[in-house]
Design a protein around this motif. Structure first.
Motif, mmCIF file in Angstrom:
data_model
loop_
_atom_site.group_PDB
_atom_site.id
_atom_site.type_symbol
_atom_site.label_atom_id
_atom_site.label_comp_id
_atom_site.label_asym_id
_atom_site.label_seq_id
_atom_site.Cartn_x
_atom_site.Cartn_y
_atom_site.Cartn_z
ATOM 1 N N CYS A 15 -4.870 -8.022 10.211
ATOM 2 C CA CYS A 15 -3.483 -7.320 9.593
ATOM 3 C C CYS A 15 -2.447 -7.102 10.851
ATOM 4 O O CYS A 15 -3.325 -6.518 11.381
ATOM 5 C CB CYS A 15 -4.635 -6.308 9.226
ATOM 6 S SG CYS A 15 -3.509 -5.051 7.942
ATOM 7 N N CYS A 33 1.174 -0.972 0.171
ATOM 8 C CA CYS A 33 -0.525 0.086 -0.658
ATOM 9 C C CYS A 33 0.935 1.501 0.330
ATOM 10 O O CYS A 33 1.890 1.500 0.744
ATOM 11 C CB CYS A 33 -1.035 -0.125 1.145
ATOM 12 S SG CYS A 33 -1.868 0.899 1.335
ATOM 13 N N ILE A 68 -2.715 -1.474 8.820
ATOM 14 C CA ILE A 68 -3.549 -0.706 7.801
ATOM 15 C C ILE A 68 -4.983 -0.434 8.116
ATOM 16 O O ILE A 68 -5.486 0.103 7.001
ATOM 17 C CB ILE A 68 -3.010 -0.759 6.711
ATOM 18 C CG1 ILE A 68 -3.399 -2.061 6.062
ATOM 19 C CG2 ILE A 68 -1.049 -0.281 7.373
ATOM 20 C CD1 ILE A 68 -2.511 -2.161 4.658
ATOM 21 N N GLN A 69 -5.733 -1.463 8.387
ATOM 22 C CA GLN A 69 -7.523 -1.836 8.513
ATOM 23 C C GLN A 69 -7.891 -0.626 9.955
ATOM 24 O O GLN A 69 -9.042 -0.408 9.323
ATOM 25 C CB GLN A 69 -8.031 -2.864 8.986
ATOM 26 C CG GLN A 69 -7.112 -3.676 8.051
ATOM 27 C CD GLN A 69 -7.959 -5.805 8.695
ATOM 28 O OE1 GLN A 69 -7.633 -5.985 9.695
ATOM 29 N NE2 GLN A 69 -8.336 -6.401 7.216
ATOM 30 N N TRP A 86 -6.680 7.796 0.290
ATOM 31 C CA TRP A 86 -7.771 6.906 1.155
ATOM 32 C C TRP A 86 -8.825 7.917 1.655
ATOM 33 O O TRP A 86 -10.252 7.866 1.907
ATOM 34 C CB TRP A 86 -7.158 6.382 2.208
ATOM 35 C CG TRP A 86 -8.101 4.704 2.414
ATOM 36 C CD1 TRP A 86 -9.529 4.875 2.110
ATOM 37 C CD2 TRP A 86 -7.329 4.771 3.307
ATOM 38 N NE1 TRP A 86 -9.414 4.070 3.203
ATOM 39 C CE2 TRP A 86 -8.382 3.262 3.930
ATOM 40 C CE3 TRP A 86 -6.554 4.146 4.261
ATOM 41 C CZ2 TRP A 86 -9.013 2.572 4.896
ATOM 42 C CZ3 TRP A 86 -7.102 3.039 5.200
ATOM 43 C CH2 TRP A 86 -7.697 2.577 5.754
ATOM 44 N N ASN A 138 -5.922 -3.038 0.028
ATOM 45 C CA ASN A 138 -5.748 -3.030 1.211
ATOM 46 C C ASN A 138 -8.070 -3.029 1.562
ATOM 47 O O ASN A 138 -8.140 -2.868 0.769
ATOM 48 C CB ASN A 138 -6.409 -1.352 1.845
ATOM 49 C CG ASN A 138 -6.155 -1.397 3.473
ATOM 50 O OD1 ASN A 138 -6.154 -2.952 3.933
ATOM 51 N ND2 ASN A 138 -6.293 0.049 4.486
#
Length: 733
Positions: free
Chosen positions: A478, A352, A483-484, A728, A677
């Protein structure tokens, strides 16, 4: 004190050592240039164990296998770069006690304290109750299984073996598969390089089709292309996402790869190592010491045996567990995970994108906030350390009004909670500087320098690990880093931004948990609302407040979100109050929470009945099942009432997303896009801006089909919401 070397010799003369079966060296290849001069003297490697007790002989010698002196030293150097090599005892095949002094290496007192010896060498305290037995060498287990190892390291030989494998019938289950990796030259001193496709290469690919032979392909010499005809066959590996990442990175495309670890996960809920699972299912005691050996140089017979055994183990485990998946009704649960492996492997490979410079600026702001708040606290609290839970709790107890302390959240031991999340959910003006300080310190500790440390040295991106079956409900977990769940502020999510003019397309399931709840409970009011395209949050707000849905304000809809998601999993009045404040910033009095709870279940009676039935069934059976067949054991669970409700709902939503990822993966390859992601009900895809519309359509189609694969009768009206943007935060909207 007796000289250690003399005691060692005495032990050797007395035969106090265990000689294991000697591995036979493989015949040299046709193009073998002959032995290296440094390897001219083949030596026998003895394992030396040191006993702390003084009333018994301090050493035990255990025969391991023949190895070269150079190979041993290289192996140690690979395992512990930059550390001196400890003294070893290397005994030649024609060992006699009097010849020991002629060797250039001998045992010294300093070696007794070596913490990290060669992978095959145990040089550690053994204690009173230890025995001479240990894990069985791979050769022993292979012989018991009736399997011999065939090294394939010549192109003509590889072509013949592959052609023979292709004509074998697909019976007897999937073939066992395993790989061994070697660090690239520039990362040879990096002990973790072999885990990373960007810092290593595949050295061996082991294929076991059943029968009497396991084929070990030296693809470091042959190249991976020789195996291309085999990738359409059904195979199984243990923790197969690892194999998939390396194979995909190397240009191979396995199409039907199963995973013995995920089979075990579907059957028993854990993610066991190969050695642990083989011990449980096959009764094997596997020696995994060679896992960390150097796979880049000349390979010993023991290394080849070790490599082959992993493929044989995967084959045998699948043969044992596949029938059980059917009889236990867990096949569908396993299939959801198995089929999503390729999508996850590609996502981990893609990584990512992350704005490192923007992150540094953000950290500077957090540090400034923390320092300013700390200055205010020094004045407000008279020197109390806000980082000390005990001091802070004592100060709060002495300075807060009684009514505030009565409702204050507490830890399991009954102490006042003083963490950042607790303080963020409170509105006492006097604590505002404390909330600011705690919040900034949490950001710095969780999302500061250590977070940026995960930027990959080769790609400059974050390559997090996404774990199948690592949560009780089946949601993806994760880590390294997570990164969630970034901070809620848009400023941090904006750091996840593609470069080179690319964009993100972000799509999520609309109210997926409520939709799943409607389907598993059969509540007619909820099902009709989704069929008609109604907003369930607005519908709930109208029911709670006694007004028309069209008259519900934005703030009232926010309140209804807290009610919907809070009561979905059986919260009580107090729990609803806390949840509404902490998660949605909604203040509810006890009276308001009671009224909301009563109105909610009056509006959705089918859901209320389902909750009662599900709790009672879970109490009787001690378990609960998701729509896709995942079984969660609840025996002894203190929060059985809550877990019995959230498992079918969150688990069903997770199964929809796994199926969506499986559907989406081949389409993204066609579009030159990459999944980067996954956040429970949300997919984040990176693509070229001119492909954004096509990518959004592909995601919506894949997510819709994923939902219908779990809930064929479900309404898909306004099911997926997709947007694009330069980062994002912007794409999320």
């Amino acid at each position: 004190m007796t000289d250690p070397l003399s005691e060692l010799l005495e032990l050797a003369r007395g035969g106090h050592f265990d000689q294991r079966p000697q591995a036979q060296p493989l015949p040299p290849a046709a193009n073998d240039p002959g032995p290296d001069p440094e390897d001219a003297r083949l030596t026998r490697h003895w394992r030396i164990e040191y006993r702390h007790r003084s009333d018994i002989a301090p050493f035990r010698i255990t025969f391991i296998e023949p190895q070269t002196r150079r190979g041993l030293l290289e192996q140690f150097g690979h395992k512990q770069p930059g550390q001196p090599i400890p003294d070893l005892c290397l005994l030649p095949p024609d060992f006699e006690a009097e010849t020991l002094q002629q060797l250039d290496l001998s045992l010294s007192d300093a070696a007794q304290d070596t913490a990290e010896p060669l992978p095959d060498t145990v040089f550690s305290p053994i204690g009173e109750t230890s025995t001479d037995t240990g894990p069985a060498p791979a050769r022993v287990l292979l012989e018991r299984a009736g399997v011999s190892v065939v090294l394939v390291n010549e192109p003509g030989q590889a072509a013949r073996v592959v052609a023979d494998l292709l004509v074998r019938p697909e019976t007897g289950g999937p073939w066992g598969l395993d790989i061994e990796t070697m660090a690239l030259p520039e990362y040879r001193r990096d002990t973790k390089a072999g885990l990373d496709p960007y810092r290593s290469a595949i050295r061996l690919v082991q294929v076991f089709p059943g029968g009497a032979e396991c084929f070990v392909f030296d693809v470091g010499t042959l190249g991976l292309s020789c195996l291309e005809p085999l990738w359409g066959r059904a195979m199984v590996a243990h923790n197969a996402t690892f194999e998939l990442k390396h194979l995909l990175h190397g240009g191979a495309t396995p199409q039907r790869l199963g995973c013995s670890m995920l089979m075990a996960n579907a059957l028993r809920g854990d993610r066991p190592s190969l050695a642990d699972l083989a011990a449980d299912v096959l009764g094997w005691d596997m020696d995994k010491a060679l896992q960390v050996s150097d796979w880049g140089g000349d390979l010993s017979p023991a290394q080849l045996d070790y490599a082959a055994l992993d493929a044989v183990a995967a084959f045998q485990l699948a043969a044992a567990m596949v029938p059980e998946l059917g009889t236990e009704g867990r096949g569908r649960c396993y299939a959801f995970m198995r089929d999503a492996q390729t999508a996850i492997a590609r996502m981990e490979l893609a990584g990512c994108p992350f704005d490192a410079e923007g992150h540094k600026a953000l950290m500077t702001g957090w540090q400034t906030t923390a320092e300013a708040a700390r200055g205010e606290l020094d004045t407000l609290m008279g020197g109390v350390n806000p980082d000390s839970p005990a001091q802070l709790a004592a100060w709060l107890t002495s300075n807060l009004p009684t009514e505030a302390l009565v409702s204050w959240p507490r830890t399991k031991t009954g102490a006042l909670s003083t963490d950042a999340d607790t303080l963020a959910g409170l509105t006492l003006p006097a604590l505002e500087p404390l909330a600011r300080y705690k919040g900034a310190r949490k950001l710095l500790s969780t999302y500061g320098t250590s977070y940026a440390g995960h930027l990959h040295p080769v790609t400059g991106r974050i390559h997090a690990s996404f774990l199948l079956g690592a949560t009780a409900t089946g949601r993806l977990a994760c880590r390294n880093p997570n990164i969630q769940n970034p901070p809620r502020g848009a400023d941090f999510r904006a750091l996840f931004a593609p470069t080179g003019g690319r964009v993100f397309v972000v799509a999520d399931y609309s109210q997926i948990e409520l939709r799943v709840a409607a389907l598993v409970s059969g509540d007619e009011a909820m099902l009709q609302a989704y069929a008609d395209g109604e907003d369930l949050h607005r519908k709930t707000a109208a029911a709670v407040l006694g007004k028309a849905p069209a008259d519900v304000t934005k703030a009232e809809r926010q309140m209804a979100k807290a009610v919907n998601f809070g009561l979905l999993f059986g919260q009580g009045v107090k729990g609803l109050q806390r949840y509404a404040k902490a998660s949605y910033g909604v203040d509810m009095s006890e009276t308001e929470a009671k009224r909301a709870r009563s109105a909610f279940f009056a509006a959705y009676p089918g859901l209320s009945r389902w909750q009662t039935r599900t709790r009672e069934a879970a109490e009787r059976a001690g378990q609960v099942r998701t729509p896709g067949g995942r079984v969660r054991n609840l025996e002894g669970t203190r929060s059985l009432a809550t877990e019995s409700l959230n498992t079918p709902i969150q688990g069903g939503a997770a199964e929809c997303l796994l199926a969506a990822m499986t559907n989406l993966e081949p389409r993204l390859v066609e579009l030159g896009a990459a999944l980067v992601n996954v956040v429970h009900d949300e997919l984040v895809v990176e693509c070229d801006p001119e492909r954004a519309v096509d990518v959004a359509a592909a995601i919506e189609d894949a997510m819709t089909r994923g939902f219908l694969s779990v809930f064929p009768e479900g309404s898909t009206r306004e099911l997926v919401d997709a947007h694009s943007g330069p980062n994002w935060a912007a794409a999320k909207g």
